[in-house]
Design an enzyme around this catalytic site. Structure first.
Site, PDB file in Angstrom:
ATOM      1  N   CYS A   1       0.043   3.534   2.704  1.00 51.22           N
ATOM      2  CA  CYS A   1       0.411   3.872   3.802  1.00 51.22           C
ATOM      3  C   CYS A   1       2.140   3.386   4.372  1.00 51.22           C
ATOM      4  O   CYS A   1       2.557   3.862   5.497  1.00 51.22           O
ATOM      5  CB  CYS A   1       0.743   1.680   3.795  1.00 51.22           C
TER       6      CYS A   1
ATOM      7  N   CYS B   1       1.116  -1.003  -0.054  1.00 49.17           N
ATOM      8  CA  CYS B   1      -0.114   0.276  -0.123  1.00 49.17           C
ATOM      9  C   CYS B   1       0.939   1.597   0.154  1.00 49.17           C
ATOM     10  O   CYS B   1       1.170   1.128   1.030  1.00 49.17           O
ATOM     11  CB  CYS B   1      -0.864  -0.099   1.335  1.00 49.17           C
TER      12      CYS B   1
END
Length: 163
Positions: free
Chosen positions: A71, A68
């Site tokens: 993230c 991600c």
């Protein structure tokens, strides 16, 4: 042929633990979750997560995954603010790929997601990339709630009234 011209240069070896730390840092991971480690702690099990929830201190959990992009961007922010609140608020990282059952049980539908816990109660959350300022405010609210700080005492503190 002159001596030494065909010698290969040796590469300096790097300790394996150093390489692993660099890989973890690149993936947005931090501390090893050993319990005594500082903020943030990478969770390795449901039992470890539950031990943190049993503590009196508030807990902020970053639900993330290695693939991600947002993230990965959140990682350094989470680490910086986590260090600022060391000893006051627990900052935990939960890899949703390693603990999918826990993420599903907590209804994580999108990552990154931040959740604030007081005991087993979720008191605040944010979905998506969170700014450093917003995360700091979230942590301060959690710390204030845990310490019983009221709006009235914040106003008094702001204006220098009271003790």
């Amino acid at each position: 042929m002159a001596a030494g011209k065909n010698k290969k240069k040796r590469k300096k070896s790097v300790p394996r633990s150093s390489l692993l730390s660099k890989k973890k840092a690149a993936a947005g991971e931090t501390s090893d979750g050993g319990g005594a480690a500082g903020n943030p702690v990478a969770l390795r099990s449901r039992a470890e997560f539950e031990r943190y929830l049993d503590d009196d201190k508030p807990v902020i959990v970053d639900f993330w995954a290695p693939w991600c992009g947002p993230c990965k961007a959140m990682g350094p922010i989470f680490e910086k603010v986590g260090k600022e609140f060391e000893g006051e608020v627990h900052f935990l990282k939960l890899d949703t790929e390693k603990l999918p059952d826990l993420a599903q049980e907590l209804s994580i539908r999108s990552i990154p997601t931040l959740m604030v816990f007081h005991g087993d109660e979720v008191t605040d959350s944010n979905v998506g990339l969170t700014s450093e300022v917003a995360l700091r405010k979230m942590a301060q609210r959690a710390d204030d709630k845990a310490k019983g700080v009221t709006l009235g005492s914040k106003v008094k503190r702001l204006f220098g009234a009271g003790d």
